[in-house]
Scaffold this motif. Structure first.
Motif, PDB file in Angstrom:
ATOM      1  N   LYS A  12       0.812  -1.218   0.000  1.00 56.51           N
ATOM      2  CA  LYS A  12       0.000   0.000   0.000  1.00 56.51           C
ATOM      3  C   LYS A  12       0.846   1.269   0.000  1.00 56.51           C
ATOM      4  N   ILE A  13       1.970   1.229   0.703  1.00 56.79           N
ATOM      5  CA  ILE A  13       2.822   2.416   0.743  1.00 56.79           C
ATOM      6  C   ILE A  13       3.490   2.645  -0.604  1.00 56.79           C
ATOM      7  N   LEU A  14       3.946   1.560  -1.255  1.00 58.44           N
ATOM      8  CA  LEU A  14       4.551   1.710  -2.580  1.00 58.44           C
ATOM      9  C   LEU A  14       3.511   2.168  -3.599  1.00 58.44           C
ATOM     10  N   GLN A  15       2.269   1.712  -3.447  1.00 61.11           N
ATOM     11  CA  GLN A  15       1.187   2.212  -4.301  1.00 61.11           C
ATOM     12  C   GLN A  15       1.009   3.711  -4.115  1.00 61.11           C
ATOM     13  N   LEU A  16       1.077   4.139  -2.866  1.00 56.50           N
ATOM     14  CA  LEU A  16       0.919   5.557  -2.552  1.00 56.50           C
ATOM     15  C   LEU A  16       2.049   6.375  -3.172  1.00 56.50           C
ATOM     16  N   VAL A  17       3.268   5.833  -3.128  1.00 57.36           N
ATOM     17  CA  VAL A  17       4.414   6.506  -3.736  1.00 57.36           C
ATOM     18  C   VAL A  17       4.172   6.724  -5.224  1.00 57.36           C
ATOM     19  N   GLN A  18       3.660   5.689  -5.908  1.00 62.77           N
ATOM     20  CA  GLN A  18       3.423   5.808  -7.346  1.00 62.77           C
ATOM     21  C   GLN A  18       2.303   6.810  -7.633  1.00 62.77           C
ATOM     22  N   MET A  19       1.262   6.802  -6.818  1.00 64.95           N
ATOM     23  CA  MET A  19       0.179   7.766  -7.008  1.00 64.95           C
ATOM     24  C   MET A  19       0.690   9.190  -6.838  1.00 64.95           C
ATOM     25  N   TYR A  20       1.570   9.374  -5.865  1.00 67.23           N
ATOM     26  CA  TYR A  20       2.145  10.709  -5.645  1.00 67.23           C
ATOM     27  C   TYR A  20       2.967  11.145  -6.869  1.00 67.23           C
ATOM     28  N   ARG A  21       3.764  10.225  -7.381  1.00 69.23           N
ATOM     29  CA  ARG A  21       4.595  10.557  -8.548  1.00 69.23           C
ATOM     30  C   ARG A  21       3.747  10.910  -9.758  1.00 69.23           C
ATOM     31  N   ASP A  22       2.609  10.237  -9.898  1.00 68.78           N
ATOM     32  CA  ASP A  22       1.746  10.459 -11.061  1.00 68.78           C
ATOM     33  C   ASP A  22       0.874  11.709 -10.929  1.00 68.78           C
ATOM     34  N   ASP A  23       0.807  12.253  -9.721  1.00 64.46           N
ATOM     35  CA  ASP A  23      -0.030  13.434  -9.467  1.00 64.46           C
ATOM     36  C   ASP A  23       0.656  14.670 -10.065  1.00 64.46           C
ATOM     37  N   PRO A  24       0.009  15.380 -11.016  1.00 63.73           N
ATOM     38  CA  PRO A  24       0.649  16.525 -11.675  1.00 63.73           C
ATOM     39  C   PRO A  24       0.646  17.806 -10.836  1.00 63.73           C
ATOM     40  N   ARG A  25      -0.061  17.830  -9.724  1.00 63.58           N
ATOM     41  CA  ARG A  25      -0.156  19.056  -8.930  1.00 63.58           C
ATOM     42  C   ARG A  25       1.197  19.459  -8.350  1.00 63.58           C
ATOM     43  N   SER A  26       1.500  20.744  -8.460  1.00 64.25           N
ATOM     44  CA  SER A  26       2.802  21.238  -7.982  1.00 64.25           C
ATOM     45  C   SER A  26       2.834  21.452  -6.476  1.00 64.25           C
ATOM     46  N   ASP A  27       1.665  21.550  -5.850  1.00 65.86           N
ATOM     47  CA  ASP A  27       1.606  21.813  -4.411  1.00 65.86           C
ATOM     48  C   ASP A  27       1.302  20.559  -3.590  1.00 65.86           C
ATOM     49  N   LYS A  28       1.464  19.394  -4.192  1.00 65.64           N
ATOM     50  CA  LYS A  28       1.197  18.133  -3.487  1.00 65.64           C
ATOM     51  C   LYS A  28       2.207  17.945  -2.353  1.00 65.64           C
ATOM     52  N   ILE A  29       1.800  17.167  -1.330  1.00 59.56           N
ATOM     53  CA  ILE A  29       2.643  16.932  -0.158  1.00 59.56           C
ATOM     54  C   ILE A  29       2.692  15.429   0.107  1.00 59.56           C
ATOM     55  N   ASP A  30       3.897  14.874   0.185  1.00 60.44           N
ATOM     56  CA  ASP A  30       4.079  13.450   0.429  1.00 60.44           C
ATOM     57  C   ASP A  30       4.383  13.214   1.908  1.00 60.44           C
ATOM     58  N   LEU A  31       3.402  12.660   2.615  1.00 63.03           N
ATOM     59  CA  LEU A  31       3.565  12.328   4.027  1.00 63.03           C
ATOM     60  C   LEU A  31       3.457  10.821   4.238  1.00 63.03           C
ATOM     61  N   GLY A  32       3.609  10.052   3.151  1.00 67.17           N
ATOM     62  CA  GLY A  32       3.376   8.622   3.216  1.00 67.17           C
ATOM     63  C   GLY A  32       4.616   7.789   3.469  1.00 67.17           C
ATOM     64  N   VAL A  33       5.589   7.858   2.573  1.00 65.21           N
ATOM     65  CA  VAL A  33       6.736   6.956   2.647  1.00 65.21           C
ATOM     66  C   VAL A  33       7.548   7.234   3.912  1.00 65.21           C
ATOM     67  N   GLY A  34       8.005   6.148   4.563  1.00 63.17           N
ATOM     68  CA  GLY A  34       8.697   6.281   5.846  1.00 63.17           C
ATOM     69  C   GLY A  34      10.179   6.530   5.711  1.00 63.17           C
ATOM     70  N   VAL A  35      10.538   7.600   5.052  1.00 61.20           N
ATOM     71  CA  VAL A  35      11.941   7.964   4.851  1.00 61.20           C
ATOM     72  C   VAL A  35      12.130   9.408   5.303  1.00 61.20           C
ATOM     73  N   TYR A  36      13.235   9.675   6.002  1.00 59.01           N
ATOM     74  CA  TYR A  36      13.508  11.055   6.422  1.00 59.01           C
ATOM     75  C   TYR A  36      13.836  11.913   5.207  1.00 59.01           C
ATOM     76  N   LYS A  37      13.263  13.103   5.173  1.00 56.86           N
ATOM     77  CA  LYS A  37      13.569  14.080   4.129  1.00 56.86           C
ATOM     78  C   LYS A  37      13.786  15.441   4.790  1.00 56.86           C
ATOM     79  N   ASN A  38      14.717  16.219   4.245  1.00 56.30           N
ATOM     80  CA  ASN A  38      14.954  17.553   4.792  1.00 56.30           C
ATOM     81  C   ASN A  38      13.942  18.543   4.220  1.00 56.30           C
ATOM     82  N   ALA A  39      14.135  19.827   4.520  1.00 60.26           N
ATOM     83  CA  ALA A  39      13.173  20.851   4.108  1.00 60.26           C
ATOM     84  C   ALA A  39      13.046  20.952   2.590  1.00 60.26           C
ATOM     85  N   GLU A  40      14.071  20.505   1.870  1.00 61.59           N
ATOM     86  CA  GLU A  40      14.033  20.539   0.407  1.00 61.59           C
ATOM     87  C   GLU A  40      13.445  19.261  -0.181  1.00 61.59           C
ATOM     88  N   GLY A  41      13.004  18.352   0.678  1.00 65.72           N
ATOM     89  CA  GLY A  41      12.420  17.101   0.206  1.00 65.72           C
ATOM     90  C   GLY A  41      13.437  16.068  -0.223  1.00 65.72           C
TER      91      GLY A  41
END
Length: 394
Positions: A12-41
């Protein structure tokens, strides 16, 4: 033969990752995958890792195999980091593994070898890979209460009641710190009560610590684990270097088995080496060697500790900002738990329908149980998330 295979359920999490990648919106926010990311993503390579890699490149003379259980220096360094002086080194068997997941898998196989009828008790909820691996191995599994959906804190009374009913010889899987997926942790006083119950019942603790240094600090995050290891007859520990060293793709983990009966240490060590041989022969070494270099070098360790503390404080600041923003918009303190939780995750308490609305209408991606990754935010996206949470009616 292959025609007998059945399609496996999609992650389900990998599905969510793919859905996020396919989303064309520029203001989308990824809070799904369990990986640390800095302020620049970005998931950055830590300074000390870069420095150690440069040293290793200049000095490494062979790519030959390590030992079946990994390098002794890596075992020593990780045992010191996780357990400190809480138990004697001669009472700890250890084996390097491919990441924390590999350590969990090897621990379960060790349990299966030693006590095939043992039931594994997992918290409700827990990291999805825990029940997945247990089921795949055909082991018995049950749940104990852990999370209170109303308070968004630990249901400690329910937890103790369930633990008190566990038969001797069964295994209790606990999160060392930064509980995934809830972010709700036990206090040291609560750890002491858990130990008392386990001593009374004879159940065996198995601690998964994947986020040491992400919660309240390196020493603080290991305090409960060290209490358990020093006071219980036997303790299994699966530790990961993916998060606190930022070396996710290097697959660097370790399984430790603590026994107060030192005579059992050697036979346990031999079985850990045997299991490694059956599953992947020799464990990966690159990440383990980098970790060893950092922990054994005063300057590298100081720089790593400082950067890890920056990461920890950055996530804490985001938690506090989000809680304050929601308090302002909601006019209540019902989201105060976000500042109290620790680590990357919190469970928001939203319904699956509300989570879907956040994705569909606001471009905010989180796991269906409303687990959100705090590290997916930055100071500019926090107000956007807070407004969406209120708009959806959570």
């Amino acid at each position: 033969m292959l025609s007998n295979l059945k399609q496996q359920p999609a992650d389900k999490i990998l599905q969510l990752v793919q859905m996020y990648r396919d989303d064309p919106r520029s203001d989308k926010i990824d809070l799904g995958v369990g990986v640390y990311k800095n302020a620049e993503g970005v998931t950055p390579v830590m300074r000390a890792i870069k420095a150690a890699e440069k040293q290793l490149w200049e000095t490494e003379t062979t790519k030959s195999y390590t030992g079946l259980a990994g390098e002794p220096a890596y075992q020593d360094a990780m045992i010191s980091l996780v357990l400190s002086s809480s138990v004697a080194r001669e009472n700890v068997a250890a084996a390097a593994t491919p990441g924390g997941t590999g350590a969990v898998r090897q621990a379960l196989e060790l349990i299966q070898m030693a006590s095939p009828d043992a039931t594994i008790w997992i918290s409700n909820p827990t990291w999805p890979n825990h029940p997945s691996i247990i089921k795949y191995l055909g082991m018995k599994m049950r749940e104990y209460r852990y999370f209170d959906n109303d308070s968004r804190g630990v249901d400690f009374e329910g937890m103790l009641a369930d633990l008190a009913q566990i038969p001797a010889g069964d295994v209790v899987l606990l999160h060392g710190c930064c509980h995934n997926p809830t972010g709700a942790n036990l206090t040291n006083a609560q750890w002491a009560e858990v130990i008392a119950v386990l001593q009374e019942t004879g159940a065996i603790p198995f601690i998964d610590i994947a986020y040491q240094g992400f919660g309240d600090g390196l020493e603080e995050d290991a305090a409960g684990l060290r209490m358990v290891a020093s006071e219980m007859p036997q303790t299994l520990i699966a530790a990961s270097c993916s998060k606190n060293f930022g070396i996710y793709r290097e697959r660097t983990g370790i399984l430790m088995v603590v026994t107060q009966d030192a005579s059992l240490r050697d036979v346990t060590q031999g079985n850990l080496a045997f299991l490694n041989r059956q599953n992947y022969s020799f464990p990966p070494d690159h990440g383990a060697r980098l970790v060893t270099m950092i922990l054994d070098d005063k300057a590298l360790r100081a720089d790593w500790s400082a950067e890890l503390e920056e990461v920890r404080l950055g996530m804490l600041a985001l938690r506090e900002q989000l809680a304050k923003e929601l308090q302002k918009l909601a006019g209540s303190d019902r989201f105060a738990f976000l500042a109290q939780h620790r680590g990357m995750f919190s469970r928001l308490g939203a319904t699956p329908e509300q989570v879907e609305t956040l994705r569909r209408d606001h471009g905010i991606y989180m796991v269906g149980d409303s687990r959100l990754n705090i590290a997916g935010l930055n100071k500019n996206s926090v107000p956007i998330l807070a407004k969406a949470i209120i708009d959806v009616g959570i």
